[in-house]
Scaffold this active site. Structure first.
Site, PDB file in Angstrom:
ATOM      1  N   CYS A   1      10.960   1.429   8.142  1.00  0.00           N
ATOM      2  CA  CYS A   1      12.247   2.106   8.003  1.00  0.00           C
ATOM      3  C   CYS A   1      12.909   2.649   9.415  1.00  0.00           C
ATOM      4  O   CYS A   1      12.307   2.754  10.418  1.00  0.00           O
ATOM      5  CB  CYS A   1      12.442   3.089   6.972  1.00  0.00           C
ATOM      6  SG  CYS A   1      11.721   4.457   7.427  1.00  0.00           S
TER       7      CYS A   1
ATOM      8  N   ASP B   1       5.187   0.342   6.221  1.00  0.00           N
ATOM      9  CA  ASP B   1       5.499   0.606   7.504  1.00  0.00           C
ATOM     10  C   ASP B   1       4.117   0.081   8.412  1.00  0.00           C
ATOM     11  O   ASP B   1       2.963   0.674   7.870  1.00  0.00           O
ATOM     12  CB  ASP B   1       6.085   2.346   8.034  1.00  0.00           C
ATOM     13  CG  ASP B   1       5.468   3.207   6.734  1.00  0.00           C
ATOM     14  OD1 ASP B   1       4.556   3.025   6.371  1.00  0.00           O
ATOM     15  OD2 ASP B   1       6.382   4.155   6.755  1.00  0.00           O
TER      16      ASP B   1
ATOM     17  N   CYS C   1       6.998   8.948   7.980  1.00  0.00           N
ATOM     18  CA  CYS C   1       7.009   8.331   9.468  1.00  0.00           C
ATOM     19  C   CYS C   1       6.479   9.082  11.081  1.00  0.00           C
ATOM     20  O   CYS C   1       6.072   8.706  11.629  1.00  0.00           O
ATOM     21  CB  CYS C   1       8.553   8.020   9.689  1.00  0.00           C
ATOM     22  SG  CYS C   1       9.359   7.290   8.357  1.00  0.00           S
TER      23      CYS C   1
ATOM     24  N   CYS D   1       2.466  -0.591   2.554  1.00  0.00           N
ATOM     25  CA  CYS D   1       3.126   0.736   2.441  1.00  0.00           C
ATOM     26  C   CYS D   1       4.479   0.776   2.836  1.00  0.00           C
ATOM     27  O   CYS D   1       5.417   1.603   3.092  1.00  0.00           O
ATOM     28  CB  CYS D   1       2.418   1.657   3.020  1.00  0.00           C
ATOM     29  SG  CYS D   1       0.741   1.806   2.188  1.00  0.00           S
TER      30      CYS D   1
END
Lengths: 133, 409
Positions: free
Chosen positions: A64, A39, A107, A37
């Site tokens: 990221c 992360d 995130c 995915c």
């Protein structure tokens, strides 16, 4: 994509990068996300058993810039808090603090999950230890 | 201007677009102002002058690919050329058959044109690729049916640089009496392409990938053996032998022509220049870092680029770390779709490595010093991010990541 100043700051000077010994009884480790995915976050807390306070927090993140910033911020925030206080940190607080755009909200969700997973791991360890005693 | 202008990053994204060569701009300038005529004006000198300039450009484009000037149709770019070729052929030959062959790693302009055909009742076979992005020629042969009218395959892939064997493809399509359209947008100027040698029937090219201006391209349409006919996709004044109406963008066309003639003169040295720098970049990076993988076909790819996956590091954060480099990534995070590159996925690259991929594409104006700066930035950013990566840590501890139960999000 343009990043907010705060994301850039956390990316360039991440707080609390590193690892705690996951075998220690007072350390809780949470690993969330998946490589496919894009992360994966590892967040660790060290808890003072007397006071219930999180005295140390470390993270390592594959992801990221916003994912790195979210986890860096999460470690900063949990430090000094009790477990119960840390559980009150919401992903929306992280979104707000870092001015994350909608595509990066996941995130912050991941960072919240990482805090919960670390606390859960710590509690589980304490539970088994209590039973042993 | 004041000094607070930020230093511009080193440009290593020539596959995305190129700067105009100053000689191209110089050739274009008079056509904005004094030589502004419409080439369709047959009654005065302004028109004749513009017509002459367009003719010259037509010859310059044709010469570069071994075509005749009457076989060049000017368009707004390769996307339009692809659309015109695929839809135009399909509509013209639809009574003969309704089957088209393409490939999963084609550019979206080709894929989406093919998908449009499917909504019109055509059938499209998308050939798969192997781990290096190559098609199997036997599969191509097997895919050709009695009702196949067109094979559309690119010369070079924009993301990985993998080259399709166009001369062998042309051999097969010609033998079966099927038309061959080749999207050569990335290959022009980097690989020798001759439409007769490769038996190409239609070829798309773009100005802004070859140091010409944006907003102009061309479609080569074969005139004999066989004579290819198209249904126009833009109707109007019947320009470009009825295949593409609209007043010719003389300025842009002059620029495209000049860009082609510069390549005709200097392509050989340019390719060597790029290859030397690319090899230096790639070797230096791989000498200093472990877990770096080349995407595409290392033995058969564009000489000017490399697409590398840096395992355990995510592409967008890596780009953030290489502040002085302008490169692109196959990572989902850098795209609008949040999906990692379909080209890398089609080649079987795991999502995790696709997220970690960076494309470095070099060109005419890349300098050796820039390569050294790039290497240094890549190496230090990757090292820093790996220090921060839980995956790298696990691998260092001897954990096989495939055995880990991830809590997918």
């Amino acid at each position: 994509m343009a990043y907010s100043e705060k994301v850039l700051d956390h990316y360039n000077n991440p707080r609390n990068v590193g690892s705690l010994d996951k075998k220690e009884a007072d350390v809780g480790t949470g690993i969330v996300g998946a490589p496919e995915c894009g992360d994966v976050m590892k967040l660790q807390i060290q808890v003072d058993k007397e006071t219930g306070q999180i005295v140390e927090a470390k993270f390592k993140t594959y992801g990221c810039g916003s994912a790195i910033a979210s986890s860096s911020l999460a470690t900063e925030w949990v430090k000094g808090k009790t477990i119960d206080e840390a559980l009150k940190i919401k992903n929306s607080d992280i979104v707000e603090e870092l001015s994350l755009p909608p595509v990066k909200i996941h995130c912050s969700v991941l960072a919240e999950d990482a805090i919960r997973a670390a606390i859960e791991d710590y509690k589980k360890k304490q539970g088994t230890k209590d039973q042993e005693q | 201007m004041k000094q607070n202008i930020r230093k511009r990053p080193i440009y290593m994204d020539y596959n995305a677009t190129t700067p105009c060569d100053p000689k191209v701009v110089e050739a274009m300038l008079p056509f904005f102002t004094e030589k502004f005529g419409n080439p369709a004006s047959r009654s005065h000198a302004y028109g004749w002058e513009a017509e002459e300039a367009v003719s010259m450009a037509r010859r310059q484009v044709a010469d570069l690919i071994g075509a005749g000037p009457k076989e060049i149709v000017f368009t707004s770019g390769a996307t339009e050329s692809d659309n015109l070729a695929i839809k135009g052929v399909a509509q013209m030959y639809g009574e003969k058959g309704k089957h088209v062959i393409s490939c999963v790693t084609e550019h979206k302009a080709v894929l989406d044109s093919c998908k449009r055909l499917e909504t019109w009742g055509y059938e499209v076979t998308f050939l798969p690729v192997d781990a290096r992005g190559r098609i199997d020629l036997d599969e191509l042969k097997k895919a050709i049916r009695d009702d196949t009218i067109l094979v559309t395959l690119m010369a070079a892939n924009n993301e990985t640089g993998t080259l399709h064997p166009i001369e062998k493809i042309g051999e097969i399509t010609r033998e079966h009496g099927v038309l061959f359209h080749c999207d050569a947008t990335q290959a022009i100027g980097k690989v020798d392409i001759d439409v007769d040698r490769a038996k190409i029937d239609l070829l798309s090219l773009s100005g802004h990938k070859i140091y010409g201006p944006k907003g102009v391209g061309a479609l080569y349409v074969r005139r004999r053996n066989p004579r290819v006919r198209l249904v126009a996709q833009i109707d109007g004044g019947g320009h470009e032998r009825g295949m593409r109406s609209g007043t010719l963008a003389v300025t842009q066309i002059v620029g495209l022509g000049k860009a082609c003639s510069l390549l005709q003169e200097g392509m050989k040295q340019e390719v060597e220049h790029c290859r030397t720098l690319r090899d230096r970049l790639e070797t230096s990076i791989m000498d200093q870092l472990d877990y770096v993988y080349i995407n595409g076909d290392p033995d058969n790819r564009l000489p000017s680029m490399t697409n590398l996956s840096f395992a355990y590091v995510e592409g967008e954060s890596l780009i953030m770390g290489m502040k002085d480099l302008a490169v692109s990534s196959g990572s989902a995070c850098t795209s609008a779709s949040l999906e990692p590159s379909y080209v890398l996925k089609a080649a079987g690259v795991e999502d995790e490595l696709a997220h970690s991929s960076i494309r470095f594409s070099l060109g005419r104006f890349t300098k050796e010093e820039e390569i050294d700066v790039a290497v240094e930035q890549v190496v230090s950013a990757v090292r820093r991010l790996r220090e921060m990566s839980p995956l790298y840590e696990l691998v260092q501890e001897g954990v096989d990541l495939k055995t880990v139960q991830w809590e997918a999000h």
